[in-house]
Design a protein around this motif. Structure first.
Motif, PDB file in Angstrom:
ATOM      1  N   ALA A 112      -7.308   4.391  -8.516  1.00 48.37           N
ATOM      2  CA  ALA A 112      -6.548   4.879  -7.468  1.00 48.37           C
ATOM      3  C   ALA A 112      -7.856   5.121  -6.203  1.00 48.37           C
ATOM      4  CB  ALA A 112      -6.053   6.294  -7.934  1.00 48.37           C
ATOM      5  N   VAL A 113      -8.940   5.515  -6.535  1.00 48.92           N
ATOM      6  CA  VAL A 113      -9.906   5.642  -5.507  1.00 48.92           C
ATOM      7  C   VAL A 113     -10.233   4.436  -4.665  1.00 48.92           C
ATOM      8  CG1 VAL A 113     -11.038   7.668  -6.566  1.00 48.92           C
ATOM      9  CG2 VAL A 113     -11.825   5.405  -7.060  1.00 48.92           C
ATOM     10  N   LEU A 114      -9.930   3.105  -5.299  1.00 51.11           N
ATOM     11  CA  LEU A 114     -10.186   1.967  -4.699  1.00 51.11           C
ATOM     12  C   LEU A 114      -8.946   1.469  -3.856  1.00 51.11           C
ATOM     13  CD1 LEU A 114     -12.079   0.052  -7.688  1.00 51.11           C
ATOM     14  CD2 LEU A 114     -12.988   0.604  -5.455  1.00 51.11           C
ATOM     15  N   ALA A 148      -3.601  -6.247  -8.094  1.00 49.43           N
ATOM     16  CA  ALA A 148      -4.409  -5.986  -9.317  1.00 49.43           C
ATOM     17  C   ALA A 148      -4.480  -4.547  -9.580  1.00 49.43           C
ATOM     18  CB  ALA A 148      -5.439  -6.752  -9.552  1.00 49.43           C
ATOM     19  N   ILE A 149      -4.963  -3.817  -8.572  1.00 53.32           N
ATOM     20  CA  ILE A 149      -5.411  -2.469  -8.571  1.00 53.32           C
ATOM     21  C   ILE A 149      -4.149  -1.509  -8.831  1.00 53.32           C
ATOM     22  CG2 ILE A 149      -6.510  -0.460  -7.410  1.00 53.32           C
ATOM     23  CD1 ILE A 149      -8.368  -2.426  -6.152  1.00 53.32           C
ATOM     24  N   ASN A 166       0.867  -1.185  -0.077  1.00 52.46           N
ATOM     25  CA  ASN A 166      -0.109   0.038  -0.018  1.00 52.46           C
ATOM     26  C   ASN A 166       0.844   1.208   0.111  1.00 52.46           C
ATOM     27  OD1 ASN A 166      -2.966   1.169   0.462  1.00 52.46           O
ATOM     28  ND2 ASN A 166      -1.491   2.306   1.904  1.00 52.46           N
ATOM     29  N   ALA A 167       1.807   1.427   1.002  1.00 52.10           N
ATOM     30  CA  ALA A 167       2.745   2.507   0.879  1.00 52.10           C
ATOM     31  C   ALA A 167       3.644   2.725  -0.202  1.00 52.10           C
ATOM     32  CB  ALA A 167       3.508   2.410   2.478  1.00 52.10           C
ATOM     33  N   MET A 168       4.266   1.609  -0.665  1.00 60.19           N
ATOM     34  CA  MET A 168       4.921   1.656  -1.994  1.00 60.19           C
ATOM     35  C   MET A 168       4.262   2.415  -3.146  1.00 60.19           C
ATOM     36  SD  MET A 168       7.092  -1.444  -3.949  1.00 60.19           S
ATOM     37  CE  MET A 168       5.439  -2.168  -4.394  1.00 60.19           C
ATOM     38  N   ILE A 169       2.976   2.075  -3.088  1.00 61.29           N
ATOM     39  CA  ILE A 169       2.455   2.749  -4.659  1.00 61.29           C
ATOM     40  C   ILE A 169       1.674   3.893  -4.088  1.00 61.29           C
ATOM     41  CG2 ILE A 169       0.572   2.331  -6.279  1.00 61.29           C
ATOM     42  CD1 ILE A 169       1.395  -0.531  -6.291  1.00 61.29           C
ATOM     43  N   VAL A 189       7.489  -0.086 -12.941  1.00 60.09           N
ATOM     44  CA  VAL A 189       8.130  -1.041 -12.247  1.00 60.09           C
ATOM     45  C   VAL A 189       7.637  -1.637 -10.921  1.00 60.09           C
ATOM     46  CG1 VAL A 189      10.225  -0.145 -11.057  1.00 60.09           C
ATOM     47  CG2 VAL A 189      10.552  -2.634 -12.190  1.00 60.09           C
ATOM     48  N   LEU A 190       7.012  -0.666 -10.168  1.00 60.44           N
ATOM     49  CA  LEU A 190       6.283  -1.021  -9.136  1.00 60.44           C
ATOM     50  C   LEU A 190       5.304  -2.258  -9.103  1.00 60.44           C
ATOM     51  CD1 LEU A 190       6.116   2.620  -7.500  1.00 60.44           C
ATOM     52  CD2 LEU A 190       7.993   1.083  -7.242  1.00 60.44           C
ATOM     53  N   ALA A 191       4.652  -2.147 -10.264  1.00 62.64           N
ATOM     54  CA  ALA A 191       3.669  -3.356 -10.311  1.00 62.64           C
ATOM     55  C   ALA A 191       4.080  -4.875 -10.075  1.00 62.64           C
ATOM     56  CB  ALA A 191       2.979  -2.922 -11.806  1.00 62.64           C
TER      57      ALA A 191
END
Length: 383
Positions: free
Chosen positions: A296-298, A278-279, A216-219, A353-355
Motif C-alpha cells: 500500500a505505501v508503495l 504487481a503491487i 491507480n484509481a481503481m485500486i 478480482v481487481l488484480a
C-alpha cells in the motif's frame, strides 16, 4: 510564456495549487471511505460520485488546455480553484444525493481548469522534469500532513471533514495563484507553429498515462475499504497513510529528480505499469498486515515516479506547454473511470478480482510505452 526561471514566490504558488488540484491522489481512499461509511452510499454509488468530479476535471482540462496561451492565466486559474472551494464547502453541509453529485461535477470542472494552467506553467519552466519532481515532493509532504490526521478526524467528527479539508485546500490554492502566478510579462503570443497537431508519439504517451491512472484509481480508491475488510484497525490504516506520504516526500519524488539524467524516460515508463500491477495484486489479495501495508505505501509512488518522467518526456516533445497543460485530463480520465469500475467489480465479485483487471490494463500500458522506445525520433514542436 518564455522558458526560464520563475521567482521563488511563483514556484511556491504553483506548488500549493498543484497539491490542491491533485487532492484526489491524496485523499481518494478516505473520500470514498467517508461516502460509504459516513454518508451511507454503496461502493458503486461512492465511486460514481468521485467519478463525476474526475470526469468534470477531464472535460475541463481537455477543453481549456489548447487555450493555455490565449486566456488570462492568473484570473482563470485562480477563479477555478475558488469555485471548487465553494462547491466542496457546500458538499460539507450534507445536501441530497442529486445536489451532491452536481456539486462534485462543478468542483471537478473548476479544478480541472485551474490545474491545467498550473501544469501549463510547469511545462514552460526552464526544467519541467525537475519542477514536476519538486511538485511531487510537495504533494508527498501535503499527503503526509493530511493523511496523518484526516482518517482519525473523519472517524471522530464525520464525513463532512473530508469536504471541509478539500475546500480549504482549494481556497488556499486560489489565493496563492492570484498572488503568485508567473507574471504576464513572461507570457508571449503563441507562435504560429504551436497550433499544429500533436505528433502520434504524444498521443501514445498520453494514452499510456491514462491507463496507469486508471489502474491507480481503481485500486487506490478502495484502499481504506479493502483494509477495513481485511480487519485492520483505524490506527493501522493511519500509519499506512502517513508512511505513504513520507515515502513519496522523502524518497520517490527526490529520486525522480536525481535520476532525470541517468535513466531514459521511456525505460521508466515501460517498467512503471508492470510494477504497478504487481503491487496492486498484493493490495487486493494479501491478508497479512505487513505485506499489505508494504504494498500500500508503495502503490502511489510508482505512478508519481513514472509520471514525472512522462511529464519531462512530453515537455521535450512539445515545448509549447499545450501537452502538459492537459496533464489533469491525462491523470483524471483514467482516474475518473477507475473508482466506478472498482466499485462495480468489488461489489459484484470481491476486491480480489481487481488484480486481474489491473494486470490487463498494466500490460497494455507497458506495451504502449514500449512503442515509444521503438519509434523513429521526430523533431519537437517548434518554439
Amino acid at each position: 510564456m518564455n522558458k526560464g526561471e520563475f521567482s521563488a514566490l511563483s514556484i511556491a504558488g504553483l506548488l500549493v495549487a498543484h497539491c490542491a488540484g491533485m487532492v484526489d491522489l491524496v485523499v481518494l481512499p478516505v473520500w470514498i471511505g467517508a461516502l460509504i461509511n459516513k454518508f451511507g452510499f454503496s461502493a458503486q454509488e461512492a465511486g460514481g460520485l468521485v467519478t463525476g468530479f474526475l470526469l468534470g476535471a477531464v472535460v475541463a482540462s481537455a477543453t481549456i488546455a489548447p487555450l493555455f496561451n490565449r486566456l488570462p492565466r492568473r484570473l482563470v486559474a485562480g477563479s477555478g480553484f475558488i469555485v471548487s472551494a465553494v462547491a466542496f464547502a457546500i458538499c460539507a453541509r450534507g445536501p441530497g444525493a442529486v445536489t451532491l453529485a452536481a456539486l462534485h461535477v462543478v468542483a471537478g470542472v473548476a479544478t480541472g481548469i485551474g490545474l491545467s494552467f498550473v501544469h501549463g506553467a510547469f511545462g514552460r519552466s526552464k526544467n519541467p522534469h525537475r519542477l514536476y519532481a519538486i511538485s511531487g515532493i510537495a504533494l508527498g509532504a501535503f499527503a503526509a500532513v493530511v493523511l496523518g490526521g484526516l482518517p482519525v478526524s473523519v472517524s471522530a467528527y464525520g464525513g463532512q471533514v473530508v469536504f471541509l479539508v478539500i475546500a480549504a485546500a482549494m481556497g488556499i490554492a486560489g489565493l496563492a495563484i492570484y498572488m503568485a502566478y508567473p507574471a504576464d510579462a513572461r507570457m508571449t503570443k503563441q507562435h504560429p507553429h504551436h497550433v499544429g497537431k500533436f505528433p502520434p508519439i504524444l498521443w501514445r504517451a498520453i494514452f499510456g498515462i491514462c491507463l496507469m491512472t486508471f489502474n491507480n484509481a481503481m485500486i487506490f480508491s478502495f484502499l481504506d475499504v479493502i483494509g477495513r475488510e481485511r480487519g485492520f484497525a483505524d490506527g493501522q490504516l493511519a500509519i499506512v497513510f502517513v508512511v505513504m506520504g513520507f515515502l513519496n516526500f522523502l524518497v520517490i519524488a527526490p529520486l525522480a529528480a536525481v535520476l532525470e539524467k541517468r535513466i531514459r524516460a521511456e525505460n521508466v515508463m515501460v517498467a512503471g505499469p508492470l510494477a504497478q500491477l504487481a503491487i496492486g495484486g498484493l493490495i487486493t489479495n494479501a491478508t497479512g498486515f505487513p505485506v499489505w501495508a508494504g504494498a500500500a505505501v508503495l502503490y502511489t509512488g510508482v505512478l508519481i515516479l513514472t509520471h514525472t518522467f512522462a511529464f519531462g518526456f512530453l515537455s521535450k516533445e512539445d515545448p509549447s506547454g499545450r501537452a502538459v497543460a492537459g496533464t489533469p485530463a491525462m491523470l483524471m480520465v483514467g482516474a475518473a473511470m477507475g473508482p466506478f469500475l472498482g466499485g462495480v467489480l468489488g461489489q459484484a465479485f470481491g476486491f480480489e478480482v481487481l488484480a486481474i483487471a489491473a494486470a490487463v490494463i498494466g500490460i497494455s500500458a507497458s506495451l504502449t510505452f514500449l512503442s515509444l522506445r521503438r519509434r523513429t525520433p521526430v523533431p519537437a514542436l517548434a518554439e
